[in-house]
Motif scaffolding. Structure first.
Motif, PDB file in Angstrom:
ATOM      1  N   UNK A 106      33.185  31.996  35.788  1.00 12.80           N
ATOM      2  CA  UNK A 106      32.533  30.861  35.172  1.00 12.80           C
ATOM      3  C   UNK A 106      33.292  29.707  34.923  1.00 12.80           C
ATOM      4  N   UNK A 107      34.551  29.975  34.446  1.00  9.08           N
ATOM      5  CA  UNK A 107      35.482  29.065  33.878  1.00  9.08           C
ATOM      6  C   UNK A 107      36.249  28.201  35.389  1.00  9.08           C
ATOM      7  N   UNK A 108      36.570  29.356  36.077  1.00  6.97           N
ATOM      8  CA  UNK A 108      37.200  28.977  37.364  1.00  6.97           C
ATOM      9  C   UNK A 108      36.355  28.206  38.177  1.00  6.97           C
ATOM     10  N   UNK A 109      35.192  28.604  38.220  1.00  4.62           N
ATOM     11  CA  UNK A 109      33.963  28.018  39.038  1.00  4.62           C
ATOM     12  C   UNK A 109      33.840  26.652  38.419  1.00  4.62           C
ATOM     13  N   UNK A 110      34.141  26.399  37.253  1.00  2.14           N
ATOM     14  CA  UNK A 110      33.665  25.129  36.890  1.00  2.14           C
ATOM     15  C   UNK A 110      34.715  24.124  37.097  1.00  2.14           C
ATOM     16  N   UNK A 111      35.849  24.394  37.704  1.00  3.60           N
ATOM     17  CA  UNK A 111      37.131  23.721  37.979  1.00  3.60           C
ATOM     18  C   UNK A 111      38.076  23.337  36.621  1.00  3.60           C
ATOM     19  N   UNK A 112      39.099  22.423  37.204  1.00  2.00           N
ATOM     20  CA  UNK A 112      39.846  21.873  36.150  1.00  2.00           C
ATOM     21  C   UNK A 112      41.050  23.016  35.364  1.00  2.00           C
ATOM     22  N   UNK A 113      41.111  24.219  36.146  1.00  2.00           N
ATOM     23  CA  UNK A 113      41.931  25.219  35.786  1.00  2.00           C
ATOM     24  C   UNK A 113      43.087  25.100  36.656  1.00  2.00           C
ATOM     25  N   UNK A 114      44.302  25.087  36.255  1.00  2.00           N
ATOM     26  CA  UNK A 114      45.467  24.834  36.976  1.00  2.00           C
ATOM     27  C   UNK A 114      46.134  26.319  37.227  1.00  2.00           C
ATOM     28  N   UNK A 115      46.120  27.288  36.390  1.00  2.46           N
ATOM     29  CA  UNK A 115      46.843  28.462  36.278  1.00  2.46           C
ATOM     30  C   UNK A 115      45.881  29.587  35.751  1.00  2.46           C
ATOM     31  N   UNK A 116      45.768  30.530  36.167  1.00  2.00           N
ATOM     32  CA  UNK A 116      45.224  31.707  35.481  1.00  2.00           C
ATOM     33  C   UNK A 116      46.229  32.787  35.281  1.00  2.00           C
ATOM     34  N   UNK A 117      46.260  33.384  33.867  1.00  2.00           N
ATOM     35  CA  UNK A 117      47.304  34.431  33.687  1.00  2.00           C
ATOM     36  C   UNK A 117      46.241  35.667  33.257  1.00  2.00           C
ATOM     37  N   UNK A 118      46.174  36.474  34.192  1.00  2.00           N
ATOM     38  CA  UNK A 118      45.307  37.685  34.073  1.00  2.00           C
ATOM     39  C   UNK A 118      45.911  39.056  33.781  1.00  2.00           C
ATOM     40  N   UNK A 119      45.323  39.866  32.647  1.00  2.00           N
ATOM     41  CA  UNK A 119      45.751  40.913  32.049  1.00  2.00           C
ATOM     42  C   UNK A 119      45.235  42.058  33.046  1.00  2.00           C
ATOM     43  N   UNK A 120      46.474  42.719  33.655  1.00  2.00           N
ATOM     44  CA  UNK A 120      45.955  43.776  34.785  1.00  2.00           C
ATOM     45  C   UNK A 120      45.385  45.129  34.054  1.00  2.00           C
ATOM     46  N   UNK A 121      45.431  45.339  32.840  1.00  2.00           N
ATOM     47  CA  UNK A 121      45.050  46.228  31.981  1.00  2.00           C
ATOM     48  C   UNK A 121      43.688  46.128  31.420  1.00  2.00           C
ATOM     49  N   UNK A 122      43.115  44.846  31.444  1.00  2.00           N
ATOM     50  CA  UNK A 122      41.972  44.527  30.540  1.00  2.00           C
ATOM     51  C   UNK A 122      40.798  45.386  31.197  1.00  2.00           C
ATOM     52  N   UNK A 123      39.775  45.510  30.247  1.00  2.00           N
ATOM     53  CA  UNK A 123      38.713  46.454  30.421  1.00  2.00           C
ATOM     54  C   UNK A 123      37.314  45.665  30.151  1.00  2.00           C
ATOM     55  N   UNK A 124      36.286  46.011  30.840  1.00  2.00           N
ATOM     56  CA  UNK A 124      36.203  46.672  32.024  1.00  2.00           C
ATOM     57  C   UNK A 124      36.617  45.969  33.380  1.00  2.00           C
ATOM     58  N   UNK A 125      36.796  44.860  33.207  1.00  2.00           N
ATOM     59  CA  UNK A 125      37.183  44.245  34.612  1.00  2.00           C
ATOM     60  C   UNK A 125      38.584  43.856  34.569  1.00  2.00           C
ATOM     61  N   UNK A 126      39.535  44.433  35.329  1.00  2.00           N
ATOM     62  CA  UNK A 126      40.985  44.451  35.214  1.00  2.00           C
ATOM     63  C   UNK A 126      41.295  42.775  35.791  1.00  2.00           C
ATOM     64  N   UNK A 127      42.278  42.316  35.728  1.00  2.00           N
ATOM     65  CA  UNK A 127      43.232  41.273  36.152  1.00  2.00           C
ATOM     66  C   UNK A 127      43.245  41.181  37.393  1.00  2.00           C
ATOM     67  N   UNK A 128      43.688  42.299  38.135  1.00  2.00           N
ATOM     68  CA  UNK A 128      44.033  42.294  39.345  1.00  2.00           C
ATOM     69  C   UNK A 128      42.855  42.175  40.245  1.00  2.00           C
ATOM     70  N   UNK A 129      41.838  42.872  39.890  1.00  2.00           N
ATOM     71  CA  UNK A 129      40.503  42.674  40.690  1.00  2.00           C
ATOM     72  C   UNK A 129      39.988  41.349  40.533  1.00  2.00           C
ATOM     73  N   UNK A 130      40.118  40.729  39.413  1.00  2.00           N
ATOM     74  CA  UNK A 130      39.859  39.110  39.177  1.00  2.00           C
ATOM     75  C   UNK A 130      40.796  38.417  40.233  1.00  2.00           C
ATOM     76  N   UNK A 131      42.228  38.628  40.147  1.00  2.00           N
ATOM     77  CA  UNK A 131      42.624  37.964  41.228  1.00  2.00           C
ATOM     78  C   UNK A 131      42.331  38.124  42.542  1.00  2.00           C
ATOM     79  N   UNK A 132      42.047  39.145  42.930  1.00  2.00           N
ATOM     80  CA  UNK A 132      41.489  39.327  44.340  1.00  2.00           C
ATOM     81  C   UNK A 132      40.214  38.520  44.575  1.00  2.00           C
ATOM     82  N   UNK A 133      39.463  38.818  43.467  1.00  2.00           N
ATOM     83  CA  UNK A 133      38.090  37.999  43.588  1.00  2.00           C
ATOM     84  C   UNK A 133      38.189  36.432  43.924  1.00  2.00           C
ATOM     85  N   UNK A 134      39.081  35.879  42.913  1.00  2.00           N
ATOM     86  CA  UNK A 134      39.473  34.597  42.844  1.00  2.00           C
ATOM     87  C   UNK A 134      39.839  34.011  44.243  1.00  2.00           C
ATOM     88  N   UNK A 135      40.789  34.763  44.886  1.00  2.00           N
ATOM     89  CA  UNK A 135      41.548  34.399  45.962  1.00  2.00           C
ATOM     90  C   UNK A 135      40.626  34.356  47.121  1.00  2.00           C
TER      91      UNK A 135
END
Length: 146
Positions: A56-85
């Protein structure tokens, strides 16, 4: 007055930090600080605790950089990185925090621009963030995964 790099300003940058664990978000913010380099920042931090908040935040715009935790639960940062890309045409720069160096191949799969190892090193993190923000500001130059 300091020397400025071409195409780089010291305009504020918005950095989203995502983890399901507040202590990881705090560790990232503390390691990077408010101004990672003299020619970058100051930073405005946006914290997200869920994958839906990140999208939701990325879709809203204005974000220059996302730092995503690859170990986050239940959605990991690696999956989010791929999805955003895949889903965001003018996406922010992406960095994933990984717990094990062998997970760098997953960061490559996720199409992240860089990685940070956890625990986050306060000597390395500001440089990685500054490099990502410089490249994002210059548009078109994509940094290589470290």
């Amino acid at each position: 007055m300091g020397t400025r790099l071409p195409g780089v300003s010291d305009a504020p940058a918005t950095v989203l930090v995502y983890s399901s664990r507040p202590e990881v978000r705090e560790a990232v913010r503390t390691a990077v600080g408010r101004r990672p380099a003299p020619d970058v920042g100051p930073l405005t931090w946006v914290e997200c605790a869920t994958g839906d908040d990140v999208v939701d935040t990325v879709d809203g715009g204005g974000v220059d950089l996302c730092i995503l935790d690859g170990e986050a639960q239940p959605t990991g940062g690696l999956a989010l990185s791929r999805q955003i890309t895949v889903e965001v045409a003018d996406r922010p720069a992406l960095c994933v925090v990984i717990a094990r160096q062998p997970d760098r191949w997953l960061a490559h799969w996720s199409q992240a621009d860089a990685t940070l190892a956890f625990p986050v090193d306060p000597l390395i993190a500001p440089q990685v963030v500054a490099d990502l923000l410089r490249a994002h500001a210059a548009r078109g130059r994509r940094p290589v995964i470290r």
